[in-house]
Design an enzyme around this catalytic site. Structure first.
Site, short mmCIF file in Angstrom:
data_model
loop_
_atom_site.label_atom_id
_atom_site.label_comp_id
_atom_site.label_asym_id
_atom_site.label_seq_id
_atom_site.Cartn_x
_atom_site.Cartn_y
_atom_site.Cartn_z
N SER A 98 0.82 -1.21 0.00
CA SER A 98 0.00 0.00 0.00
C SER A 98 0.85 1.27 0.00
O SER A 98 1.89 1.33 0.66
CB SER A 98 -0.87 -0.01 1.26
OG SER A 98 -1.45 1.24 1.47
N ARG A 100 -0.61 3.90 1.03
CA ARG A 100 -1.28 4.65 2.10
C ARG A 100 -0.52 4.43 3.40
O ARG A 100 -0.33 5.33 4.20
CB ARG A 100 -2.72 4.16 2.24
CG ARG A 100 -3.49 4.79 3.37
CD ARG A 100 -4.86 4.15 3.50
NE ARG A 100 -5.79 4.68 2.53
CZ ARG A 100 -6.88 5.38 2.86
NH1 ARG A 100 -7.16 5.63 4.13
NH2 ARG A 100 -7.69 5.81 1.95
N ARG A 178 1.13 10.72 -3.08
CA ARG A 178 1.69 9.76 -4.05
C ARG A 178 1.35 10.10 -5.49
O ARG A 178 1.97 9.56 -6.41
CB ARG A 178 1.19 8.35 -3.74
CG ARG A 178 -0.30 8.17 -4.00
CD ARG A 178 -0.78 6.79 -3.65
NE ARG A 178 -2.23 6.75 -3.61
CZ ARG A 178 -2.93 5.69 -3.22
NH1 ARG A 178 -2.30 4.62 -2.80
NH2 ARG A 178 -4.24 5.72 -3.21
N ALA A 195 -2.14 -23.36 -12.21
CA ALA A 195 -1.16 -23.71 -13.26
C ALA A 195 -1.66 -23.31 -14.65
O ALA A 195 -0.87 -22.89 -15.50
CB ALA A 195 -0.87 -25.21 -13.21
N ARG A 205 2.78 -12.63 -21.44
CA ARG A 205 3.75 -11.74 -20.79
C ARG A 205 5.21 -12.15 -20.91
O ARG A 205 6.09 -11.38 -20.54
CB ARG A 205 3.39 -11.57 -19.30
CG ARG A 205 1.98 -11.08 -19.04
CD ARG A 205 1.76 -9.69 -19.57
NE ARG A 205 0.38 -9.24 -19.33
CZ ARG A 205 -0.06 -8.04 -19.72
NH1 ARG A 205 0.74 -7.20 -20.35
NH2 ARG A 205 -1.31 -7.70 -19.50
#
Ligand SMILES: Cc1cc2nc3c(=O)[nH]c(=O)nc-3n(C[C@H](O)[C@H](O)[C@H](O)COP(=O)(O)OP(=O)(O)OC[C@H]3O[C@@H](n4cnc5c(N)ncnc54)[C@H](O)[C@@H]3O)c2cc1C
Length: 249
Positions: A98, A100, A178, A195, A205
């Protein structure tokens, strides 16, 4: 970047075989000894029979049984850009560090610590999109080109981190400060994939046209998967290589 295997289904390929054999067995797989479940499959040993069945499933596109075993990976130090790409896959589960609760209040941000280093800072000529050097930079030597890229990249990131720190000191909440941080800011993630999904993510990818960082992360995941589920991923890597989308429906 580093990727580690946190947890994974034990004996994943036995589970794939049990699930697949369930479809064609008269008996109840929950009560039948594994040797009996596999008795009708070719092979001299149980390991050979598992291999025969798994190869047959993958060759015939019977991917459902591969959804039962799953693995969880801990990923350290990838960019928010890489995170945005991998989290597009809807059948994977994610936990993401995070912004935050974790503050990136480094005074002097170091590449690799708080933001990623891109390959073009170390190599002047990388094949790919925008590999052509613009006319106004054509006369620069490779050294000069790399020096200017590094200067521009680091300057820009340091300026963003300075602004972030100043906003924090002015009382802006981390989740709002941020907004000025770059997309190259690093993040740690925990990802769980079955899998089948792992092979689908790898199809897309680890392909040559994927962005280098998501490709490197996926290749590390694939290496770990080969240790976890060896028959499946050796077949996937070696025998299914030529197909563009090997598992795409
Ligand atoms: C090089 C590259 C460039 C990209 N550029 C962009 C871009 O510019 N903009 C952009 O938005 N995305 C972009 N993407 C992301 C891409 O379009 C997909 O959203 C992402 O790769 C998720 O993969 P997936 O579609 O296979 O879905 P996954 O979530 O991985 O799902 C796996 C499979 O399940 C099925 N499925 C899942 N959900 C549904 C559903 N709701 N309905 C029907 N079938 C479903 C599909 O068959 C799908 O292939 C890019 C990806 C790559 C690799």
């Amino acid at each position: 970047m580093q990727v580690r295997l946190l947890e994974a289904t034990e004996e994943p390929e036995r589970l794939v075989c049990q699930a697949a054999r369930n479809d064609y067995m008269e008996g109840y797989v929950g009560e039948t000894p594994f040797a009996e479940v596999m008795a009708s499959i070719d092979g001299d040993s149980i390991e050979e029979r598992k291999e025969t069945l798994i190869h047959r499933l993958l060759a015939h596109g019977h991917f459902g049984p591969f959804e039962h075993p799953h693995a969880t990976f801990a990923i350290e130090g990838v960019s928010r850009s890489c995170m945005a790409q991998i989290t597009r896959h809807r059948h994977a589960s994610f936990d993401v560090q995070s912004m935050r609760y974790v503050e990136f209040d480094e005074e002097d941000p170091e590449p690799g610590d708080v933001y990623v280093q891109i390959p073009e800072l170390d190599e002047a000529h990388i094949a790919g999109r925008n590999a052509e050097i613009a006319a106004e930079n054509k006369d620069r030597s490779d050294e000069e080109l790399l020096r200017r890229r590094r200067e521009r990249y680091h300057e820009s990131i340091e300026e963003s981190f300075d602004a972030y720190n100043e906003l924090l000191s002015l009382g802006v909440a981390p989740e709002n400060a941020r907004m000025v941080l770059p997309i190259g800011t690093v993040v740690n993630m925990v990802v769980t994939l079955n899998a089948r999904m792992l092979m689908h993510v790898a199809d897309i990818r680890s392909a040559a046209d994927a962005q280098w960082e998501v490709r490197e992360m996926t290749n590390q995941i694939l290496d770990l998967a080969e240790g976890w589920c060896p028959v499946t991923f050796e077949y996937y890597n070696n025998e299914m290589k030529g197909r563009k989308n090997r598992l795409a429906p």
